[in-house]
Design a protein around this motif. Structure first.
Motif, PDB file in Angstrom:
ATOM      1  N   PHE A   1      24.379 -23.305 -26.272  1.00  0.00           N
ATOM      2  CA  PHE A   1      24.537 -24.562 -26.431  1.00  0.00           C
ATOM      3  C   PHE A   1      24.766 -24.393 -27.760  1.00  0.00           C
ATOM      4  CE2 PHE A   1      20.120 -23.109 -25.167  1.00  0.00           C
ATOM      5  CZ  PHE A   1      19.651 -24.039 -23.671  1.00  0.00           C
ATOM      6  N   LYS A   2      26.419 -24.982 -27.624  1.00  0.00           N
ATOM      7  CA  LYS A   2      27.346 -24.588 -28.747  1.00  0.00           C
ATOM      8  C   LYS A   2      27.870 -23.349 -29.313  1.00  0.00           C
ATOM      9  CE  LYS A   2      27.129 -30.101 -29.885  1.00  0.00           C
ATOM     10  NZ  LYS A   2      27.115 -31.152 -30.856  1.00  0.00           N
ATOM     11  N   ASN A   3      27.003 -23.700 -30.403  1.00  0.00           N
ATOM     12  CA  ASN A   3      27.208 -22.405 -31.314  1.00  0.00           C
ATOM     13  C   ASN A   3      25.950 -20.757 -31.302  1.00  0.00           C
ATOM     14  OD1 ASN A   3      29.319 -23.904 -32.384  1.00  0.00           O
ATOM     15  ND2 ASN A   3      29.714 -22.817 -34.468  1.00  0.00           N
ATOM     16  N   THR A   4      24.676 -22.120 -30.594  1.00  0.00           N
ATOM     17  CA  THR A   4      23.353 -20.958 -30.036  1.00  0.00           C
ATOM     18  C   THR A   4      23.889 -21.028 -28.420  1.00  0.00           C
ATOM     19  OG1 THR A   4      22.011 -22.569 -31.382  1.00  0.00           O
ATOM     20  CG2 THR A   4      21.396 -21.607 -30.463  1.00  0.00           C
ATOM     21  N   SER A   5      22.896 -19.754 -28.504  1.00  0.00           N
ATOM     22  CA  SER A   5      23.079 -18.880 -27.144  1.00  0.00           C
ATOM     23  C   SER A   5      21.865 -18.033 -26.909  1.00  0.00           C
ATOM     24  CB  SER A   5      24.143 -17.938 -26.726  1.00  0.00           C
ATOM     25  OG  SER A   5      25.710 -19.045 -27.029  1.00  0.00           O
ATOM     26  N   PHE A   6      22.051 -18.010 -25.408  1.00  0.00           N
ATOM     27  CA  PHE A   6      20.100 -17.105 -25.511  1.00  0.00           C
ATOM     28  C   PHE A   6      21.119 -15.954 -24.824  1.00  0.00           C
ATOM     29  CE2 PHE A   6      16.836 -21.210 -25.159  1.00  0.00           C
ATOM     30  CZ  PHE A   6      17.310 -21.278 -26.436  1.00  0.00           C
ATOM     31  N   ILE A   7      20.375 -14.568 -25.811  1.00  0.00           N
ATOM     32  CA  ILE A   7      21.551 -13.370 -24.523  1.00  0.00           C
ATOM     33  C   ILE A   7      20.019 -13.028 -24.288  1.00  0.00           C
ATOM     34  CG2 ILE A   7      22.966 -11.998 -25.389  1.00  0.00           C
ATOM     35  CD1 ILE A   7      23.666 -14.255 -26.003  1.00  0.00           C
ATOM     36  N   LYS A   8      19.820 -12.015 -22.499  1.00  0.00           N
ATOM     37  CA  LYS A   8      19.041 -11.209 -22.561  1.00  0.00           C
ATOM     38  C   LYS A   8      19.997 -10.294 -21.318  1.00  0.00           C
ATOM     39  CE  LYS A   8      20.701 -12.650 -17.366  1.00  0.00           C
ATOM     40  NZ  LYS A   8      20.393 -13.318 -16.200  1.00  0.00           N
ATOM     41  N   GLY A   9      19.374  -8.749 -21.300  1.00  0.00           N
ATOM     42  CA  GLY A   9      19.694  -7.590 -20.940  1.00  0.00           C
ATOM     43  C   GLY A   9      19.935  -5.871 -22.066  1.00  0.00           C
ATOM     44  N   MET A  10      19.456  -6.750 -23.079  1.00  0.00           N
ATOM     45  CA  MET A  10      19.602  -5.908 -24.219  1.00  0.00           C
ATOM     46  C   MET A  10      18.364  -4.968 -24.808  1.00  0.00           C
ATOM     47  SD  MET A  10      22.120  -7.382 -27.790  1.00  0.00           S
ATOM     48  CE  MET A  10      23.383  -7.565 -27.708  1.00  0.00           C
ATOM     49  N   PHE A  11      17.587  -6.152 -25.010  1.00  0.00           N
ATOM     50  CA  PHE A  11      15.898  -4.970 -25.361  1.00  0.00           C
ATOM     51  C   PHE A  11      15.202  -4.926 -24.236  1.00  0.00           C
ATOM     52  CE2 PHE A  11      18.301  -6.684 -29.007  1.00  0.00           C
ATOM     53  CZ  PHE A  11      18.158  -6.286 -30.627  1.00  0.00           C
ATOM     54  N   ASN A  12      13.975  -4.518 -24.212  1.00  0.00           N
ATOM     55  CA  ASN A  12      13.105  -4.081 -23.242  1.00  0.00           C
ATOM     56  C   ASN A  12      11.985  -5.134 -23.792  1.00  0.00           C
ATOM     57  OD1 ASN A  12      15.022  -2.937 -21.439  1.00  0.00           O
ATOM     58  ND2 ASN A  12      14.493  -1.764 -22.458  1.00  0.00           N
ATOM     59  N   SER A  13      11.724  -5.441 -24.779  1.00  0.00           N
ATOM     60  CA  SER A  13      10.162  -5.769 -25.010  1.00  0.00           C
ATOM     61  C   SER A  13      10.189  -6.620 -26.452  1.00  0.00           C
ATOM     62  CB  SER A  13       9.371  -5.096 -25.532  1.00  0.00           C
ATOM     63  OG  SER A  13      10.003  -4.524 -26.916  1.00  0.00           O
ATOM     64  N   PRO A  14       9.765  -7.917 -26.913  1.00  0.00           N
ATOM     65  CA  PRO A  14       9.837  -8.810 -28.494  1.00  0.00           C
ATOM     66  C   PRO A  14       9.675  -8.323 -29.195  1.00  0.00           C
ATOM     67  CG  PRO A  14       8.114 -10.095 -26.278  1.00  0.00           C
ATOM     68  CD  PRO A  14       8.541  -8.757 -25.719  1.00  0.00           C
ATOM     69  N   LEU A  15       8.839  -6.811 -29.259  1.00  0.00           N
ATOM     70  CA  LEU A  15       9.229  -6.233 -30.257  1.00  0.00           C
ATOM     71  C   LEU A  15      10.600  -5.087 -30.603  1.00  0.00           C
ATOM     72  CD1 LEU A  15       7.021  -4.594 -32.180  1.00  0.00           C
ATOM     73  CD2 LEU A  15       6.616  -2.241 -30.750  1.00  0.00           C
ATOM     74  N   GLU A  16      10.709  -5.420 -29.838  1.00  0.00           N
ATOM     75  CA  GLU A  16      12.524  -4.416 -29.750  1.00  0.00           C
ATOM     76  C   GLU A  16      13.221  -5.461 -30.427  1.00  0.00           C
ATOM     77  OE1 GLU A  16      14.484  -2.059 -26.612  1.00  0.00           O
ATOM     78  OE2 GLU A  16      12.400  -1.432 -26.580  1.00  0.00           O
ATOM     79  N   VAL A  17      13.090  -6.326 -30.367  1.00  0.00           N
ATOM     80  CA  VAL A  17      13.687  -7.876 -30.565  1.00  0.00           C
ATOM     81  C   VAL A  17      13.589  -7.890 -32.323  1.00  0.00           C
ATOM     82  CG1 VAL A  17      14.681 -10.116 -30.258  1.00  0.00           C
ATOM     83  CG2 VAL A  17      14.566  -8.489 -28.332  1.00  0.00           C
ATOM     84  N   ALA A  18      12.309  -8.092 -32.499  1.00  0.00           N
ATOM     85  CA  ALA A  18      11.898  -7.916 -33.952  1.00  0.00           C
ATOM     86  C   ALA A  18      12.190  -7.017 -35.175  1.00  0.00           C
ATOM     87  CB  ALA A  18      10.138  -7.922 -34.441  1.00  0.00           C
ATOM     88  N   LYS A  19      12.755  -6.184 -34.812  1.00  0.00           N
ATOM     89  CA  LYS A  19      13.078  -4.659 -35.392  1.00  0.00           C
ATOM     90  C   LYS A  19      14.561  -5.163 -35.626  1.00  0.00           C
ATOM     91  CE  LYS A  19      10.384  -1.237 -33.684  1.00  0.00           C
ATOM     92  NZ  LYS A  19      10.324   0.336 -32.909  1.00  0.00           N
ATOM     93  N   PHE A  20      15.092  -5.737 -34.306  1.00  0.00           N
ATOM     94  CA  PHE A  20      17.034  -6.324 -34.974  1.00  0.00           C
ATOM     95  C   PHE A  20      17.104  -7.526 -35.231  1.00  0.00           C
ATOM     96  CE2 PHE A  20      16.546  -2.226 -31.833  1.00  0.00           C
ATOM     97  CZ  PHE A  20      17.630  -1.783 -32.893  1.00  0.00           C
ATOM     98  N   GLU A  21      16.113  -8.290 -35.720  1.00  0.00           N
ATOM     99  CA  GLU A  21      16.003  -9.569 -36.179  1.00  0.00           C
ATOM    100  C   GLU A  21      16.912  -9.660 -37.191  1.00  0.00           C
ATOM    101  OE1 GLU A  21      12.925 -11.623 -36.770  1.00  0.00           O
ATOM    102  OE2 GLU A  21      11.791 -11.987 -35.194  1.00  0.00           O
TER     103      GLU A  21
END
Length: 329
Positions: free
Chosen positions: A82-102
């Motif tokens: 969506f314009k300059n925002t994107s949804f990315i998949k395949g980088m992390f395995n859980s929401p907890l991992e994403v939270a660490k890299f916010e």
């Protein structure tokens, strides 16, 4: 574990010791005062006459909490843009991992910079990210991370080698797992994840280049897109009919081809002869030019000599005239 210290104090893991440079080595060992020199020998398990010194150094620090890190790149792919925002998949395995890299900085292979924002509910490990520019579905997104490497907490002090001269051959040190496997013929079980896998890449379908009409008008004619229609298949009735020659026509065409072959051969021969003549002519001309240049040089020398003599005479006469004028006064 070999490492090198970066300018920001990070201890980066090295696979091999660098050439013509010093590097640090961290290992678990006995307490030794700082500044003590040490020597590394290749092996003490056997009494080898051709042993070599592997390394020399000095104890820098006794620090149990040293952290050595190695580089790790995580890659992902956009599945919604969506314009300059994107949804990315395949980088992390859980929401907890994403939270660490916010808030971590991410990049695409094409060089567009971005930032990790929040984890998504589905799919697992996907997240929302913002970028400087709009991404394409073919872009690959990656994040650079540092993974800590633990140092094995084990050392084996060898104190039994202080034996008499005759009994030293009977001593044997602790063997490595590699040596034990080799002696007993035990094969190492391969980890399936460590084997090379065939890379299957999906074929990318890129959109055609679209130039707006306003821009097309401003472009010069050579840069304007030419929308030429593809030529369709020619119908069978418009095909060129096959020419079947008469016997006398065949003789004429054979004679003409023979004459053209002879003519081509003559032309080739004439070209070769002309090149040779040209080479000879250029050689002769070069010699003539050299002689001409020599003559011109000699003539110039004579002229300059005569001019010099005249100038000297003129100066002498002018000096005589001035001395007579002084006497008369």
């Amino acid at each position: 574990m070999f490492y090198i210290e970066d300018h920001n104090g990070r201890h980066r893991l090295l696979k091999y010791t660098p050439q013509h440079m010093h590097c640090g080595a961290a290992f678990w060992g006995p307490i030794t005062p700082q500044g003590t020199g040490f020597l590394a020998v290749q092996s003490v398990s056997d009494t080898m006459p051709d042993f070599r010194i592997a390394a020399t150094g000095v104890v820098l620090d006794l620090d149990k909490s040293i952290t050595i890190v190695k580089k790790l790149k995580l890659t992902g792919f956009p599945f919604k843009i969506f314009k300059n925002t994107s949804f990315i998949k395949g980088m992390f395995n859980s929401p907890l991992e994403v939270a660490k890299f916010e808030g971590a900085a991410i990049r695409t292979v094409s060089g567009i910079r971005g930032q990790i924002k929040k984890a998504l509910r589905t799919p697992v490990g996907a997240f929302r990210a913002t970028f400087e520019d709009k991404l394409l579905m073919s872009d690959i997104v990656f994040v650079r991370t540092w993974y800590p490497v633990s140092i094995p907490t084990f050392y084996n002090p060898v104190t039994s080698l202080l034996k008499p001269a005759g009994a030293k051959d009977s001593w044997s040190g602790m063997k490595t797992t590699g040596q034990l496997r080799h002696e007993r013929g035990i094969k190492l079980k391969q980890n399936k994840d460590s084997l090379y896998k065939p890379i299957v890449r999906e074929k990318k379908h890129f959109n055609k280049l679209h130039i707006p009409k306003a821009l097309q008008k401003a472009l010069p004619f050579k840069n304007k897109p030419k929308n030429l229609e593809k030529k369709g298949k020619t119908p069978k009735d418009q095909w060129r009919p096959a020419v079947i020659r008469e016997p006398h026509e065949k003789k004429i065409s054979a004679l003409l081809s023979a004459l053209s072959t002879v003519n081509n051969y003559k032309m080739k021969k004439a070209k070769v002869k002309h090149r040779e003549q040209l080479k000879e002519y250029l050689k002769v001309k070069q010699k003539e030019d050299e002689q001409k240049f020599k003559r011109q040089k000699e003539a110039k020398k004579k002229v300059y000599r005569i001019l010099g003599q005249r100038e000297k005479k003129r100066q002498k006469s002018s000096l005589k005239g001035s001395s007579k004028g002084e006497k008369s006064m």
